[in-house]
Scaffold this motif. Structure first.
Motif, short mmCIF file in Angstrom:
data_model
loop_
_atom_site.label_atom_id
_atom_site.label_comp_id
_atom_site.label_asym_id
_atom_site.label_seq_id
_atom_site.Cartn_x
_atom_site.Cartn_y
_atom_site.Cartn_z
N UNK A 13 0.92 -1.27 0.15
CA UNK A 13 -0.13 -0.12 0.21
C UNK A 13 1.05 1.11 -0.12
N UNK A 14 0.71 2.01 -0.99
CA UNK A 14 1.41 3.31 -0.99
C UNK A 14 1.09 4.10 0.04
N UNK A 15 1.97 4.60 0.70
CA UNK A 15 1.92 5.73 1.73
C UNK A 15 1.35 7.05 1.18
N UNK A 16 0.88 7.96 2.19
CA UNK A 16 0.83 9.18 1.81
C UNK A 16 1.86 9.93 1.68
N UNK A 17 2.02 10.87 0.83
CA UNK A 17 3.25 11.59 0.48
C UNK A 17 3.61 12.57 1.60
N UNK A 18 4.44 13.12 1.95
CA UNK A 18 4.89 13.98 2.88
C UNK A 18 5.59 14.96 2.21
N UNK A 19 5.58 16.28 2.80
CA UNK A 19 6.40 17.41 2.15
C UNK A 19 7.65 17.31 2.10
N UNK A 20 8.67 17.82 1.44
CA UNK A 20 10.01 17.80 1.71
C UNK A 20 10.53 18.47 3.08
N UNK A 21 11.40 18.08 3.34
CA UNK A 21 12.06 18.11 4.78
C UNK A 21 12.93 19.34 4.65
N UNK A 22 13.17 20.00 3.61
CA UNK A 22 13.99 21.13 3.44
C UNK A 22 13.89 21.88 2.10
N UNK A 23 14.51 22.67 1.53
CA UNK A 23 14.26 23.60 0.40
C UNK A 23 14.90 22.78 -0.78
N UNK A 24 13.75 21.90 -1.47
CA UNK A 24 14.07 21.10 -2.74
C UNK A 24 12.85 20.69 -3.12
N UNK A 25 12.69 20.28 -4.41
CA UNK A 25 11.56 19.55 -4.99
C UNK A 25 11.64 18.24 -4.86
N UNK A 26 10.58 17.44 -4.60
CA UNK A 26 10.55 16.03 -4.75
C UNK A 26 11.00 15.40 -5.95
N UNK A 27 10.40 16.06 -7.05
CA UNK A 27 10.43 15.70 -8.41
C UNK A 27 10.72 16.74 -9.25
N UNK A 28 11.63 16.99 -10.24
CA UNK A 28 11.81 17.91 -11.33
C UNK A 28 11.96 17.42 -12.50
N UNK A 29 11.11 17.90 -13.43
CA UNK A 29 10.59 17.31 -14.81
C UNK A 29 11.54 18.16 -15.74
N UNK A 30 12.17 17.36 -16.51
CA UNK A 30 13.07 17.96 -17.48
C UNK A 30 12.58 17.14 -18.80
N UNK A 31 11.76 17.51 -19.59
CA UNK A 31 11.13 17.05 -21.07
C UNK A 31 10.54 15.68 -20.50
N UNK A 32 10.90 14.65 -20.85
CA UNK A 32 10.41 13.31 -20.51
C UNK A 32 11.06 12.75 -19.50
N UNK A 33 11.87 13.25 -18.64
CA UNK A 33 12.81 12.53 -17.59
C UNK A 33 12.17 13.27 -16.35
N UNK A 34 12.18 12.47 -15.46
CA UNK A 34 11.99 12.94 -13.92
C UNK A 34 13.07 12.78 -13.00
N UNK A 35 13.72 13.77 -12.41
CA UNK A 35 14.67 13.62 -11.62
C UNK A 35 14.14 13.39 -10.14
N UNK A 36 14.07 12.39 -9.51
CA UNK A 36 13.54 12.29 -8.17
C UNK A 36 14.46 12.16 -7.06
#
Length: 151
Positions: A13-36
Motif C-alpha cells: 500500500x503506497x503511503x501518503x506523500x509527506x512534504x519535503x523536509x528542506x528546500x528542494x523539489x521531490x521531483x523535477x521534470x525536464x522533458x520526458x525525464x523525472x529527476x526524483x
C-alpha cells in the motif's frame, strides 16, 4: 497487469506523500525525464529505518530499508503523475547506504529496491545503478535512494 495492480498483488500500500523536509523539489521534470530527489526508508508507522549497517544492523535490515525507500518513491511518483503506468522506464538509481567502515555490501542492500522495481514494472523497472556506502545520512536514515525516471 498494471503497476498498481502488481503493487496490490504484492501486498504493498503506497503511503501518503509527506512534504519535503528542506528546500528542494521531490521531483523535477525536464522533458520526458523525472529527476526524483532522495527518498528515505519510511516505515508504515511513519518512523524511518535508522542506524548503520555493519555491527549495528545486517544486510537484511538494509534491504528492508531500501525496499521502503522505493515504496516511498513510488508514492511520490504516483502523486506527481496520477498514474504509475505513465512510467516508461527507470533509467538510473543512486543509493546511499549508511554503514560502518569495512561494510562491503551496499550493492546487495540496494538489490531490494531494484528487485521491487522489476516485480512491479518488469523490464521497464531495470535500470543502471550506483550503490555507495557512507558514514551518515539525513535523520540517521539507513538508506537513501534517488532516481531518474522516463515518462
Amino acid at each position: 497487469m498494471k503497476a498498481e495492480q502488481r503493487l496490490e498483488a504484492l501486498g504493498i500500500v503506497l503511503p501518503e506523500v509527506s512534504p519535503p523536509k528542506a528546500m528542494y523539489l521531490p521531483v523535477k521534470r525536464v522533458g520526458n525525464l523525472l529527476f526524483v530527489s532522495g527518498h528515505l526508508p519510511v516505515k508504515e508507522d511513519g518512523t524511518i529505518y535508522t542506524g548503520k549497517l555493519g555491527k549495528e544492523h545486517g544486510v537484511e535490515y538494509g534491504q528492508a530499508a531500501a525496499r521502503r525507500c522505493m515504496i516511498s518513491m513510488l508514492a511520490t511518483l504516483k502523486a506527481e503523475l496520477g498514474d504509475l503506468d505513465s512510467i516508461k522506464n527507470f533509467v538510473k538509481l543512486l543509493s546511499f547506504v549508511a554503514c560502518e567502515d569495512g561494510f562491503d555490501q551496499p550493492h546487495m542492500v540496494t538489490n531490494a529496491a531494484s528487485e521491487l522495481l522489476f516485480d512491479v514494472f518488469g523490464d521497464a523497472g531495470r535500470h543502471a545503478r550506483s550503490a555507495l556506502g557512507t558514514n551518515q545520512l539525513p535523520l540517521d536514515a539507513t538508506v537513501e535512494i534517488e532516481a531518474i525516471v522516463e515518462v
